[in-house]
Every structure is written in structure tokens, then in C-alpha cells.
Scaffold this active site. Structure first.
Site, mmCIF file in Angstrom:
data_model
loop_
_atom_site.group_PDB
_atom_site.id
_atom_site.type_symbol
_atom_site.label_atom_id
_atom_site.label_comp_id
_atom_site.label_asym_id
_atom_site.label_seq_id
_atom_site.Cartn_x
_atom_site.Cartn_y
_atom_site.Cartn_z
ATOM 1 N N LYS A 130 4.086 -19.398 26.859
ATOM 2 C CA LYS A 130 3.666 -18.461 27.902
ATOM 3 C C LYS A 130 3.809 -17.016 27.412
ATOM 4 C CE LYS A 130 6.044 -18.624 31.889
ATOM 5 N NZ LYS A 130 6.589 -17.336 32.325
ATOM 6 N N SER A 131 4.949 -16.699 26.827
ATOM 7 C CA SER A 131 5.180 -15.314 26.392
ATOM 8 C C SER A 131 4.134 -14.881 25.366
ATOM 9 C CB SER A 131 6.567 -15.193 25.752
ATOM 10 O OG SER A 131 7.549 -15.446 26.712
ATOM 11 N N ARG A 151 0.910 -12.000 25.601
ATOM 12 C CA ARG A 151 0.806 -10.899 24.637
ATOM 13 C C ARG A 151 -0.498 -10.961 23.852
ATOM 14 N NH1 ARG A 151 5.986 -11.960 26.012
ATOM 15 N NH2 ARG A 151 7.624 -10.388 25.711
ATOM 16 N N GLY A 191 6.176 -12.343 36.516
ATOM 17 C CA GLY A 191 6.987 -11.164 36.220
ATOM 18 C C GLY A 191 6.642 -10.576 34.867
ATOM 19 N N SER A 220 16.900 -8.039 28.136
ATOM 20 C CA SER A 220 15.613 -8.439 28.714
ATOM 21 C C SER A 220 14.463 -8.108 27.769
ATOM 22 C CB SER A 220 15.381 -7.731 30.055
ATOM 23 O OG SER A 220 14.021 -7.895 30.426
ATOM 24 N N ASP A 274 15.367 -19.185 29.940
ATOM 25 C CA ASP A 274 14.498 -19.929 30.858
ATOM 26 C C ASP A 274 14.839 -21.417 30.922
ATOM 27 O OD1 ASP A 274 13.131 -17.655 31.546
ATOM 28 O OD2 ASP A 274 11.558 -17.943 30.045
ATOM 29 N N LYS A 308 15.423 -14.369 38.499
ATOM 30 C CA LYS A 308 14.205 -15.001 37.952
ATOM 31 C C LYS A 308 13.269 -15.352 39.117
ATOM 32 C CE LYS A 308 15.251 -14.685 33.665
ATOM 33 N NZ LYS A 308 14.475 -13.769 32.818
ATOM 34 N N ARG A 318 10.375 -23.917 37.365
ATOM 35 C CA ARG A 318 11.378 -24.563 36.494
ATOM 36 C C ARG A 318 12.411 -25.359 37.300
ATOM 37 N NH1 ARG A 318 9.497 -22.799 31.731
ATOM 38 N NH2 ARG A 318 8.941 -20.604 31.568
HETATM 39 C C1 S3P Z 1 9.861 -13.203 28.968
HETATM 40 C C2 S3P Z 1 11.145 -12.760 28.990
HETATM 41 C C3 S3P Z 1 12.190 -13.349 29.812
HETATM 42 C C4 S3P Z 1 11.793 -14.723 30.335
HETATM 43 C C5 S3P Z 1 10.385 -14.753 30.860
HETATM 44 C C6 S3P Z 1 9.409 -14.361 29.772
HETATM 45 C C7 S3P Z 1 8.880 -12.518 28.114
HETATM 46 O O1 S3P Z 1 12.433 -12.514 30.923
HETATM 47 O O2 S3P Z 1 12.686 -15.136 31.351
HETATM 48 O O3 S3P Z 1 10.052 -16.058 31.317
HETATM 49 O O4 S3P Z 1 7.769 -13.081 27.887
HETATM 50 O O5 S3P Z 1 9.171 -11.420 27.628
HETATM 51 P P1 S3P Z 1 13.517 -11.290 30.849
HETATM 52 O O6 S3P Z 1 13.053 -10.403 29.796
HETATM 53 O O7 S3P Z 1 13.467 -10.657 32.190
HETATM 54 O O8 S3P Z 1 14.807 -11.962 30.556
#
Ligand code: S3P
Length: 743
Positions: free
Chosen positions: A324-325, A329, A397, A470, A618, A645, A694
Site C-alpha cells: 500500500k505504501s 508513492r 491517512g 511516523s 501496522d 490508526k 486490520r
Molecule cells: C504509512 C506509515 C504508517 C502506517 C501506514 C502507512 C506510510 O503510518 O501505519 O499504514 O505509507 O507512510 P505512520 O507514519 O502514521 O506511523
């Protein structure tokens, strides 16, 4: 609903009027019905089939004693009919019509009855059929169809309510609009398409080779021109009655069409692709497009409950969806790059799709996703365009926080919104440092979404010590740093995922990483590249825990991203005694990947090392389930971030485990869980997930070791990160049934 319309007169015995009368009769809302039509046959037939009780060839006779008069004649015949009605109607009578253009009928009423006449309620049912006439009348024609009522300032309130009630009796959904607005909307959504369909058929049919065209014109021609078989008289009248609005929308269309023509002439494939991809998405959400809002909006999702029952030993070799991350990006950097970025393995989950849509809303041409392939036609660092409305980011988020950084550097202003869960999440953590960089960012009370970011700010680089570990905040600032004057550096208190830093380098943007500090210098450019998104270790984690806790299991997860900032779950499970092998390690596009084999093991409780917490942030919901199956006590500390979260994950997991009979307690920054040991089983019960994907998937995993079914409520958001979870889970030995109900 009891409505008594008394004696009804229906002027014009076509499909629309007769269907309404039929429905009113079936509802018992009329005493008797008189009919009038220019055509004697129609009147006789309507009487024969019982739609009307009596008729007359004199319109005045039909109308004189009527309490409720329905005018359902072609638009251009309305004025003549009204002129005949005016001298004879009772003062108490209510009049209404069904015409497709409201402005002209309003003018006709004013001209015949006077501008303040208050007993005429203008209406337009959005329903029809290719069949016409008395014989086609259908009492269910309006069931769940829209009827637009366009009251005027002087319309009598009681007359309005009666007409609304009469349509509701026919099963219609009522909408109210101003007359002019109705005609604008209908010009675009109905009148222009009809005009184009007639025109296209005429253009093609009048050519010498027309026979050829019709012989071979199957799909596209047939679909596009179906409506050209409608009644020419009716449409001639509509084009005339609504010509002002039709000309306005036709001009817009001609302008866009000539631009498309030029793009094709120049063979500008990107522009053409832009039109086609935007149109496709808009078509999929076409009702939203009418309002010229951003293309993606909150969807009314069904309520999804999982009923998870004890499963069997897991086996198999498979790949979970893309990270996902990295997917987020890839769209962000691909959009801002020069050139075309090809992405494979893209996660087609709602979160990453929200990012994709946001960039489409800002004018980026993005093809796909199709089987994980996405082609992003980058617009360069300064090529984004203002979106047509707020960017809706759903549950994501990551989208909102990373976009906040990028939006801070744009020339235009943006508003970002999200669903109920996202609307409660803290955004001050990005808004505050962005403000230090010179950005103008507003949030709602308590630093929550929506976020409004004013365009045109001059950003300057800062150094920022992250108050929490974070990756989202770090990434937000580094992305804003691309637009800032000078250097932007971020120091983190503990290592967090570094996908932004890695991907920036992949796009040719220099990032210095020294110890726990990452630095970028503003003003550079991104160059498109290819991205192979590995499988998401956060999704893989559910199966790692599942195979670990279910005796006899042996599975292999393919092509999983094992970036060192993400492998906390492997380290923790190994520390608990898990049988995990990392095989076939390799690197794709700057990210390490491997196949991961997991066999069942009797886990033991541990105090989870705090340095692993950000590396498994996560994965804790799944790890809580592992802890509950372990021998002895597991203690988690230093994990207060879990409370902010998609839900308060400490509370949600502890409550759920307690429901299933586990001894678990939450603490401010973690939890203490007493493992059930080798023979322990979860009890059954209802799990509240707080719509957190989750939490839902973790309890599905727990059911493997259940003694009774576990009902997991509100699981729709599993689609945000893992759309095919249930399919993969059931495919390898779990037993999860999906119960779907309309919300
Ligand atoms: C993420 C960072 C994490 C993670 C989120 C994805 C990201 O959050 O919990 O699911 O893609 O940078 P935090 O940076 O708030 O810990």
C-alpha cells in the site's frame, strides 16, 4: 399515505399520463377519471382498459368539473391546451404537467393564467420506455424513478404537497429544483445526447456508402444512437422549447470536440488518453459528474459481516496484493515526474485508488489499473491543475498526510476530506510543521480533517525533529521540501519505513540519509521510471500469524517486500518461536523482496522489543492474535501510536480478545496479553471492528483456533488494503463467509 384527488382529468393519453393515472387508480387515490386526447381511438381504448371512466371530444367538458388536472401533451401543444383550460377550470383545481422542459411551460402558464397563478405545479418524471401510447401504460413505470418538481416562489403549498404525494403514490422519488436549473441539467444530460444521436445517424445515413455503414455498424453505433429512434415531434419541440440551454451546452461540447480533433490531428496521444481515461472514470461515476464535482465521492457501501468458523491447517503458495505504501508513492511521484511511469503490482485497494483518483482530479492522465498495471503520464513538478472540488480520500491517512506536503507547494488551493474514520485522525502532526515551512494549512477543530491548503505559498526548508516515529509525517515534509527554498531535513526518533526516500532516488531526486536524518533540497525534478511494487508485508502478516497458530500449517508467500524498516513482524514472530524462513532474497526497483515460508509453531509470550514497534506498526492487530495463542504473557509497550490508526487499535483488539475469552488488558502505550497456550481455543462472539480493516482481518485469523463461529462486524473496509483477502483466506484453509446487507 392517504391522498384523495377526487375527479381527475388527464389531457393527452400517452404512456406518461396513462401510467401515472393507472398507478393512482391502483392506490385508490381517485374518484373518477375523465380523459381527453386529439385521437378518438386513444380515448376509446383508455376507457376500454379502465384507465379513464369517461371522455369527451371537448377538452373544456373534461376539465370543467375536475379537481386534479394532468397535462401530458407534447411541449409545444401545452399553451394551446392551457388556453382552453383557463376559462373553465374550477378555482380549487390543482393542475400539473409532465413536460421535459420547465421554463417554456412556466411561460405558458403565466401567459394564459397570469404570472401569479399558484395552482399549477410544474413536474417532470424521469422515466419512459421505447413503447408508447395507452396500451403501453404501466402502473410501475415510476417505481423508484426520480420525478423532478420545480416549484415557483408563488406556487401554492398545498397544491405542491398534493402533487408530490400523488407522485409518491406511484412509487417515485421526488427531487425539487428551480426551473432554470432543471432546464440546464436536462439540456446536458438528456437533450444534448439526443441531439448528437440524431445528428450522427443523419450524417452517416446521408452518405452514399450508408448501406455499408449500417451493415457493419454493430456495437458502438447501435449503443450510441439508440435514442435516435425516439419521437421526432417530441424532440423537435424540446429542442425548440429549451434552445437557450441546449445552445450553451452545445457550444461547450463543440469547443471540447474541436480540441479533441486537434489532439488527434497532432497525434498527441497523451491528450487523447487524458480525455478517454477521465471520461471512463466519469462514466463510472456519472451521476457525480453532473454536479461537476471531483469524480470520486463517498460511496454508500453495503454492510459486510464476516462469519468466520474454525478452519484447517493452512497450505499453499500464493502472492498477497501490492504494498500500500509503495502504491501510493508510485502515483504521487509518477504524476510529478517528467515522462511516463509504468507501475506493476499496484494495489487495487480503495486507499491507493483514492490517491490515484486525487491525481486524476488534478488533471494527470493515468491509465489503469488493470491487473496491477498502471501507466502514469507525469505532468512535471508544476503541472498539476486545480481539482474540480474537494479531494475525497476515503479511509486513507497516508493519502491525506503525504498529499498535504505536496499540496502545500502548489499554486492552487485544495480541500481534502475523508470518511468518518479519517475525519477523526490527527492532522496537526503535518499541519504544524508545514506551517513552519510557510504553508497555509487549516484543519477543523482539534487538528482533524477536512484540511484546507491555500495555494501560492512560498515554502522554505526547515529542519524538523519528529516528535513521533511516523513515516507519514516524515514523507509529508520531504515532499513539501521538493517545493521549498533550500534544504528540508527530518530527524526521526526511531527508524520508520523509508519508501519515500528510496523512491525519490529511483526517480533521480537526490536524498541524503545520514543516521536518522533525511534531507532534500527543493527545486529539483523527477524523472519517470518503472516501479515493480512488491507484495505488502502488512497483508502477508495475517497469513504469517495464521500459519503460525494453526497446527500442521505450511505456506509460502511470494514476492513479499522485506524492506528492513518493515520486517518487525518477522523479527517479533521469530522471537516468539515462529518458524519463518526468508527465501530467495532479491531486489526489485530499489526494494528488497523475498518469498517467505511459514510453518506452524508453538509460540511463546515475550516483551516485544520497543525498537521493533515502528517496524511492525501496522501488524500489531495480527500480532495480538499471535500473542493470544502463545504460551505465557506477551507485553507490548511504546506503541501509543496504535491509538490513532484507523481505529484505536489497542482498545479494539483488547476488547475483541476479551469478547472471545482471552485475558487481555490495554495500557496507555500497549497491552498485556495472557496466551492461551497449545490447547487454548477462542470462544465465539461478535467483534466490533470500528470499520478498521486490520481489526477485521485479525479476528478472521483468530477463528482458525475458534471453538465457535466469530461474527466480525463492519468488514467493508478490508477493501481499502486487501480486496481479495477472503478469497485467499478461504483458498488456503480458512473458513470465512461474507454476509452483505444494503446499508
Ligand atoms: C504509512 C506509515 C504508517 C502506517 C501506514 C502507512 C506510510 O503510518 O501505519 O499504514 O505509507 O507512510 P505512520 O507514519 O502514521 O506511523
Amino acid at each position: 399515505m392517504t391522498v384523495q384527488l377526487g375527479r381527475v382529468a388527464v389531457i393527452g393519453l400517452g404512456l406518461i399520463g396513462c401510467s401515472w393515472v393507472k398507478a393512482l387508480r391502483e392506490a385508490g387515490a381517485v374518484q373518477s377519471v375523465a380523459g381527453f386526447d386529439r385521437n378518438l381511438d386513444s380515448m376509446q381504448q383508455a376507457q376500454h382498459v379502465g384507465i379513464i371512466d369517461d371522455y369527451s371530444e371537448q377538452l373544456a367538458e373534461v376539465a370543467a368539473d375536475a379537481d386534479f388536472i394532468i397535462v401530458s401533451v407534447p411541449i409545444k401543444a401545452v399553451r394551446e391546451v392551457l388556453a382552453q383550460l383557463q376559462p373553465v377550470v374550477k378555482a380549487s383545481a390543482i393542475l400539473t404537467d409532465v413536460g421535459s422542459v420547465k421554463g417554456s411551460v412556466a411561460d405558458d402558464v403565466a401567459a394564459t393564467f397570469g404570472p401569479q397563478f399558484d395552482r399549477f405545479v410544474l413536474g417532470h418524471p424521469i422515466a419512459g420506455s421505447e413503447r408508447s401510447g395507452v396500451e403501453a401504460a404501466d402502473a410501475s413505470l415510476y417505481q423508484r424513478h426520480k420525478v423532478i418538481i420545480t416549484p415557483q416562489p408563488h406556487t401554492d403549498a398545498q397544491a405542491l404537497q398534493t402533487v408530490i404525494a400523488a407522485w409518491q403514490l406511484a412509487g417515485a422519488d421526488i427531487e425539487q429544483m428551480e426551473v432554470r436549473h432543471h432546464d440546464e441539467v436536462l439540456a446536458a444530460t438528456s437533450h444534448l445526447p439526443h441531439l448528437l444521436a440524431y445528428n450522427l445517424v443523419d450524417t452517416l445515413a446521408s452518405r452514399d456508402e450508408n448501406q455499408e455503414i449500417f451493415n457493419y455498424a454493430a456495437g458502438g453505433f447501435r449503443d450510441f444512437t439508440r435514442i435516435a429512434a425516439s419521437s421526432p415531434i417530441m424532440w423537435r419541440d424540446i429542442f425548440s422549447a429549451n434552445r437557450e440551454q441546449i445552445l450553451a451546452v452545445l457550444d461547450m461540447f463543440q469547443h471540447d470536440l474541436s480540441q479533441l480533433r486537434q489532439s488527434i490531428e497532432r497525434d498527441d496521444q497523451t491528450q487523447v488518453m487524458g480525455v478517454l481515461t477521465r471520461a471512463k472514470v466519469a462514466r463510472d461515476h456519472f451521476s457525480k459528474m453532473l454536479a461537476r464535482r471531483a469524480y470520486v465521492e463517498p460511496m454508500k457501501t453495503a454492510t459486510i459481516t464476516y462469519v468466520a468458523t474454525p478452519g484447517q491447517a493452512l497450505s499453499g503458495q500464493f502472492r498477497v496484493p501490492g504494498d500500500k505504501s509503495i502504491s501510493h508513492r508510485s502515483i504521487m511521484l509518477g504524476s510529478l515526474a517528467k515522462g511516463v511511469t509504468e507501475v506493476s503490482g499496484f494495489l487495487e485497494g480503495e486507499d491507493s485508488l483514492a490517491t490515484l483518483q486525487a491525481f486524476r482530479d488534478m488533471g494527470v492522465v493515468i491509465e489503469g489499473p488493470h491487473r496491477g498495471r498502471v501507466t502514469v503520464h507525469g505532468v512535471g513538478m508544476h503541472g498539476l491543475q486545480p481539482p474540480p472540488g474537494p479531494l475525497y480520500l476515503g479511509n486513507s491517512g497516508t493519502s491525506m498526510r503525504l498529499l498535504a506536503g505536496l499540496m502545500a507547494g502548489q499554486k492552487f488551493s485544495v480541500e481534502m476530506t475523508g470518511d468518518e474514520s479519517l475525519s477523526k485522525r490527527p492532522m496537526g502532526r503535518v499541519a504544524d510543521p508545514l506551517a513552519l515551512m510557510g504553508a497555509s494549512v487549516d484543519t477543523a477543530d482539534g487538528g482533524r480533517p477536512p484540511m484546507r491548503i491555500r495555494g501560492g505559498a512560498e515554502l522554505r526548508g526547515i529542519h524538523y525533529d519528529l516528535p513521533m516515529a511516523s513515516a507519514q509525517v516524515k514523507s509529508c515534509l520531504l515532499l513539501a521540501g521538493l517545493y521549498a527554498e533550500g534544504e528540508t531535513s527530518v530527524t526521526e526518533p526511531a527508524p520508520t519505513r523509508d519508501h519515500t526516500e528510496r523512491m525519490l532516488k529511483g526517480f533521480g531526486y537526490e536524498v541524503q540519509v545520514e543516521g536518522s536524518t533525511a534531507t532534500v533540497t527543493g527545486g529539483g525534478e523527477l524523472t519517470a521510471c518503472d516501479i515493480d511494487v512488491p507484495a505488502d508485508i502488512s497483508s502477508a502478516a495475517f497469513f504469517m500469524v495464521a500459519a503460525s497458530i494453526m497446527p500442521g500449517s505450511d505456506i509460502t508467500l511470494e514476492h513479499v517486500g522485506i524492506n528492513p524498516t518493515r520486517i518487525g513482524v518477522i523479527n517479533i514472530l521469530k522471537a516468539m518461536g515462529g518458524h519463518i524462513e526468508v527465501l530467495n532474497e532479491r531486489e526489485v526497483g530499489g526494494e528488497p523482496v523475498a518469498d517467505i515460508r511459514i510453518r506452524s509453531a508453538q509460540l511463546k509470550g515475550i516483551h516485544i522489543p520497543e525498537d521493533q514497534v515502528p517496524l511492525a506498526i501496522d501488524e500489531f492487530p495480527a500480532l495480538f492474535v499471535a500473542a493470544a495463542c502463545a504460551e505465557g504473557e506477551t507485553i507490548l509497550t511504546g506503541a501509543e501510536e496504535l491509538r490513532v490508526k484507523e481505529s484505536d487499535r489497542i482498545q479494539a483488539m483488547v476488547d475483541g480478545l476479551v469478547t472471545l475469552g482471552v485475558d487481555a488488558k490495554g495500557t496507555d502505550d500497549g497491552a498485556v496479553i495472557q496466551g492461551m497456550g497449545a490447547d487454548g481455543q477462542f470462544g465465539g462472539g461478535d467483534i466490533v471492528t470500528y470499520h478498521d480493516h486490520r481489526i477485521a482481518m485479525s479476528f478472521a485469523v483468530a477463528s482458525l483456533r475458534g471453538s465457535a463461529p466469530i461474527r466480525i462486524l463492519d468488514c467493508a473496509n478490508v477493501a481499502t488494503s486487501f480486496p481479495n483477502f477472503v478469497e485467499l483466506a478461504n483458498g488456503c484453509g480458512m473458513s470465512v463467509a461474507v454476509v452483505e446487507e444494503e446499508a
